[in-house]
Scaffold this motif. Structure first.
Motif, short mmCIF file in Angstrom:
data_model
loop_
_atom_site.label_atom_id
_atom_site.label_comp_id
_atom_site.label_asym_id
_atom_site.label_seq_id
_atom_site.Cartn_x
_atom_site.Cartn_y
_atom_site.Cartn_z
N LEU B 42 0.84 -1.20 0.00
CA LEU B 42 0.00 0.00 0.00
C LEU B 42 0.88 1.26 0.00
CD1 LEU B 42 -2.82 -1.00 2.54
CD2 LEU B 42 -2.93 -0.98 0.04
N ALA B 43 1.96 1.19 0.77
CA ALA B 43 2.89 2.33 0.82
C ALA B 43 3.52 2.55 -0.56
CB ALA B 43 3.96 2.08 1.87
N ALA B 44 3.85 1.44 -1.23
CA ALA B 44 4.45 1.54 -2.57
C ALA B 44 3.46 2.17 -3.55
CB ALA B 44 4.86 0.16 -3.05
N LEU B 45 2.18 1.82 -3.39
CA LEU B 45 1.13 2.42 -4.22
C LEU B 45 1.09 3.93 -4.01
CD1 LEU B 45 -2.03 0.13 -4.14
CD2 LEU B 45 -1.23 1.44 -6.09
N ARG B 46 1.14 4.32 -2.75
CA ARG B 46 1.13 5.76 -2.39
C ARG B 46 2.33 6.47 -3.02
NH1 ARG B 46 -2.53 8.85 -0.41
NH2 ARG B 46 -3.87 8.01 1.22
N ARG B 47 3.49 5.83 -2.91
CA ARG B 47 4.71 6.44 -3.47
C ARG B 47 4.59 6.59 -5.00
NH1 ARG B 47 7.37 3.07 0.30
NH2 ARG B 47 7.85 1.52 -1.30
N ALA B 48 4.08 5.53 -5.63
CA ALA B 48 3.94 5.56 -7.10
C ALA B 48 2.98 6.69 -7.51
CB ALA B 48 3.45 4.22 -7.61
N ALA B 49 1.88 6.82 -6.76
CA ALA B 49 0.90 7.87 -7.07
C ALA B 49 1.52 9.25 -6.84
CB ALA B 49 -0.35 7.70 -6.21
N ALA B 50 2.28 9.37 -5.74
CA ALA B 50 2.91 10.67 -5.42
C ALA B 50 3.91 11.05 -6.51
CB ALA B 50 3.60 10.59 -4.06
N ALA B 51 4.54 10.03 -7.09
CA ALA B 51 5.52 10.30 -8.14
C ALA B 51 4.84 10.47 -9.51
CB ALA B 51 6.53 9.16 -8.19
N GLY B 52 3.53 10.30 -9.52
CA GLY B 52 2.78 10.42 -10.78
C GLY B 52 3.06 9.28 -11.75
N ASN B 53 3.51 8.14 -11.21
CA ASN B 53 3.83 6.99 -12.05
C ASN B 53 2.58 6.11 -12.23
OD1 ASN B 53 4.85 4.73 -13.29
ND2 ASN B 53 6.69 4.60 -12.00
N ALA B 54 1.79 6.45 -13.22
CA ALA B 54 0.51 5.76 -13.45
C ALA B 54 0.72 4.28 -13.75
CB ALA B 54 -0.25 6.43 -14.58
N ARG B 55 1.78 3.99 -14.48
CA ARG B 55 2.05 2.59 -14.86
C ARG B 55 2.31 1.74 -13.62
NH1 ARG B 55 4.18 -1.13 -18.65
NH2 ARG B 55 6.02 -2.05 -17.71
#
Lengths: 190, 122
Positions: B42-55
């Motif tokens: 879940l934390a990784a999902l948050r980080r990916a979203a924060a980085a704008g990494n949609a993929r």
């Protein structure tokens, strides 16, 4: 059967591996397509079960590579997918998949699908055996080739393998065929 | 609206699979691993979203959806599915409301699974 599994989700991989082993199969489990491809290059697997969506090398690409590998023995590929719909199904078929299973995986469904895989692989082996049958003349031992021509056995084998023939006579033929001729020649005329 | 009293997981199928295999310990282990690993996912999902990494969001949501399907965690499956569709359609906002929803639903699932583990023998 030897089954190669490619699944990036640890829980799904564990379930799949446990069920397959429970069914008596020998499982090589890999966490992504790239590792699965590496394992496939090293060994032969009659069955590959792969997740569709994986980072880097996905199930579709793995399937395409397996089909391009041109192994003597057929590899039966089952794609696992949470994706539904005709478009995905067609895409998978185009890549060379034989069957599909949806996630979460159902153990009974997997068992019966593997039975189909075994049947198909069995038929493949049978066809290969039939292709391996050589029609041979009972009298002169010449062999019928693909174009219906009859060829001497030496020529047939020599044209298809690295073998070269050196001619000799085996002890049995020497006794039954050659010696009587020599004896006949040595017999005084009259 | 979902009934909050209803369990957010349905473990019947997974339990049956491992009972049939004669490996109930594996069932227990899978739940333990899920509880251990999911917060980081879940934390990784948050980080990916924060980085704008949609993929990356799409991949993480897709994989988590698969995992949750095995646990019969339909609420998590639905939210992951929505996240996956959203991030597949274009750029993602760093503060997706769906992420908060996902985390809240995971807390419900976590409580239910911890309860299940407490009930299990061994």
């Amino acid at each position: 059967m030897r089954v190669l599994v490619a699944e990036d989700d640890a829980l799904a991989r564990r379930v799949l591996t446990s069920v397959l082993e429970g069914l008596g199969h020998e499982v090589t489990a890999t966490p992504d397509g790239r590792e699965a491809w590496g394992a496939f290059e090293q060994h032969s697997f009659p069955v590959v079960i792969s997740d569709w969506m994986m980072p880097d090398l996905d199930g579709l690409e793995l399937c395409r590579r397996i089909r391009r590998a041109d192994r003597t023995r057929y590899t039966y590929v089952i794609l696992l997918t949470a994706l539904g719909g005709k478009a995905h199904y067609l895409e998978g078929m185009e890549a060379g998949a034989d069957d599909f299973l949806t996630k979460p995986l159902d153990a009974d469904e997997l068992r019966v699908r593997l039975r189909v895989a075994e049947r198909i692989l069995g038929l493949q082996a049978e066809v290969r055996q039939l292709e391996g049958l050589l029609p041979i003349c009972s009298y002169c031992k010449r062999i019928r080739g693909e174009k219906n021509e009859w060829t001497r056995m030496e020529a047939y084998i020599a044209s298809r393998t690295d073998a070269t023939f050196t001619h000799g006579i085996c002890p049995e033929c020497k006794e039954t065929l050659v010696q009587p001729q020599i004896d006949r020649l040595r017999r005084p005329p009259g | 609206m979902e009934n909050p009293a209803e369990s957010p997981v349905d473990l019947a199928k997974l339990r049956e699979t491992f009972t049939d295999l004669g490996a109930p310990a594996v069932f227990r282990e899978l739940i333990t691993v899920f509880l251990r690993d999911t917060p980081e996912r879940l934390a990784a999902l948050r980080r990916a979203a924060a980085a704008g990494n949609a993929r990356a969001v799409r991949f993480a949501a897709h994989t988590l959806k698969g995992t949750c399907g095995y646990l019969g965690a339909q609420g998590l499956v639905r939210i992951c599915g929505e996240l996956e569709a959203l991030s597949g359609a274009g750029p993602v906002a760093p503060d997706l409301p769906l992420l908060a929803e996902l985390e809240a639903e995971f807390r419900r699932v976590q409580a239910a699974l911890e309860h299940e583990l407490g009930e299990m023998p061994g």
